[in-house]
Scaffold this motif. Structure first.
Motif, PDB file in Angstrom:
ATOM      1  N   TYR A 163      67.856  15.193 -69.353  1.00  0.00           N
ATOM      2  CA  TYR A 163      67.216  16.158 -68.462  1.00  0.00           C
ATOM      3  C   TYR A 163      66.503  17.205 -69.307  1.00  0.00           C
ATOM      4  O   TYR A 163      67.031  17.673 -70.306  1.00  0.00           O
ATOM      5  CB  TYR A 163      68.248  16.863 -67.578  1.00  0.00           C
ATOM      6  CG  TYR A 163      69.001  15.938 -66.671  1.00  0.00           C
ATOM      7  CD1 TYR A 163      68.433  15.486 -65.491  1.00  0.00           C
ATOM      8  CD2 TYR A 163      70.280  15.506 -66.995  1.00  0.00           C
ATOM      9  CE1 TYR A 163      69.128  14.632 -64.663  1.00  0.00           C
ATOM     10  CE2 TYR A 163      70.976  14.650 -66.168  1.00  0.00           C
ATOM     11  CZ  TYR A 163      70.394  14.219 -65.006  1.00  0.00           C
ATOM     12  OH  TYR A 163      71.077  13.369 -64.176  1.00  0.00           O
ATOM     13  N   ASN A 206      65.151  20.119 -67.783  1.00  0.00           N
ATOM     14  CA  ASN A 206      65.311  21.432 -67.143  1.00  0.00           C
ATOM     15  C   ASN A 206      66.681  21.507 -66.476  1.00  0.00           C
ATOM     16  O   ASN A 206      67.368  20.508 -66.321  1.00  0.00           O
ATOM     17  CB  ASN A 206      64.215  21.653 -66.099  1.00  0.00           C
ATOM     18  CG  ASN A 206      62.842  21.652 -66.709  1.00  0.00           C
ATOM     19  OD1 ASN A 206      62.646  22.175 -67.800  1.00  0.00           O
ATOM     20  ND2 ASN A 206      61.881  21.053 -66.026  1.00  0.00           N
ATOM     21  N   ASP A 207      67.033  22.695 -66.053  1.00  0.00           N
ATOM     22  CA  ASP A 207      68.294  22.932 -65.333  1.00  0.00           C
ATOM     23  C   ASP A 207      69.499  22.450 -66.112  1.00  0.00           C
ATOM     24  O   ASP A 207      70.322  21.688 -65.621  1.00  0.00           O
ATOM     25  CB  ASP A 207      68.261  22.268 -63.946  1.00  0.00           C
ATOM     26  CG  ASP A 207      67.137  22.808 -63.082  1.00  0.00           C
ATOM     27  OD1 ASP A 207      66.854  24.021 -63.193  1.00  0.00           O
ATOM     28  OD2 ASP A 207      66.551  22.024 -62.318  1.00  0.00           O
ATOM     29  N   GLU A 238      72.962  23.367 -68.603  1.00  0.00           N
ATOM     30  CA  GLU A 238      74.014  24.391 -68.706  1.00  0.00           C
ATOM     31  C   GLU A 238      73.718  25.335 -69.874  1.00  0.00           C
ATOM     32  O   GLU A 238      73.218  24.910 -70.908  1.00  0.00           O
ATOM     33  CB  GLU A 238      75.369  23.725 -68.938  1.00  0.00           C
ATOM     34  CG  GLU A 238      75.871  22.910 -67.781  1.00  0.00           C
ATOM     35  CD  GLU A 238      76.718  23.724 -66.826  1.00  0.00           C
ATOM     36  OE1 GLU A 238      77.051  24.878 -67.123  1.00  0.00           O
ATOM     37  OE2 GLU A 238      77.051  23.180 -65.770  1.00  0.00           O
TER      38      GLU A 238
END
Length: 185
Positions: free
Chosen positions: A54, A56-57, A59
């Protein structure tokens, strides 16, 4: 991680005993321009895995993790034991701009490796390492080893990420052992 031809600024080798029980999840920094993430399974054919990447977004380390950072000199190790109620742990490793060479181990019992991460980053300030380790069961210890020479210290922050709120409902007399407390009395 590849950054242009013949430049690998971040490498890691990961061993997980049971990927279903303890899935591996890490955040890899990719500053300055296009980067390529390569994932390779060097295990036997009988042990496939699934991987997701991923952009983006992702932790971020918690403020507790940032505040708990302590220096580990080159060649030294530090252990972080966790209570049975801790379900997952945050691990943040970084340097002041020097290379980062480390070994992160999740142990359950003496010398029983459940997860091992061998890590190299050419710049631990630009590309710090952050991951969340699942810690089901009891007797979990995170061991961080700075495998670099003494001239290359690093800082490590290891704190609980999620804590199980069931305080002893599933304990059985003569079953789970709780060390350091009188849980369930």
């Amino acid at each position: 991680l590849w950054h242009g031809p013949d430049n690998t600024p971040c490498k890691m080798r990961v061993y997980v005993e049971n990927g279903q029980l303890r899935p591996f999840s890490a955040v890899v920094e990719t500053p300055r321009g296009p980067n390529t993430v390569a994932i390779r399974n060097i295990g036997q054919l009988e042990f496939p895995f699934a991987a997701d990447v991923y952009a983006n977004d992702v932790e971020d380390p918690s403020p507790d993790c940032l505040a708990a950072s302590a220096t580990i000199q080159g060649g030294a190790l530090r252990t972080y034991p966790f209570d049975t109620l801790v379900d997952s742990v945050e691990v943040l490793l970084k340097t002041d701009g020097r290379p980062l060479n480390a070994r992160i181990e999740l142990l359950q019992g003496p010398n029983n490796n459940k997860e091992v991460i061998e890590l190299y980053t050419e710049d631990g300030f630009d590309r710090p390492f952050f991951c969340i380790l699942e810690t089901p069961g009891s007797g979990n210890v995170v061991r961080i080893v700075n495998t670099a020479p003494v001239e290359f210290p690093m800082t490590a922050g290891v704190v609980p990420h999620s804590i199980n709120q069931d305080t002893g409902d599933g304990l059985v007399l003569g079953g789970d052992v709780v060390i350091g407390g009188d849980l369930g009395w």
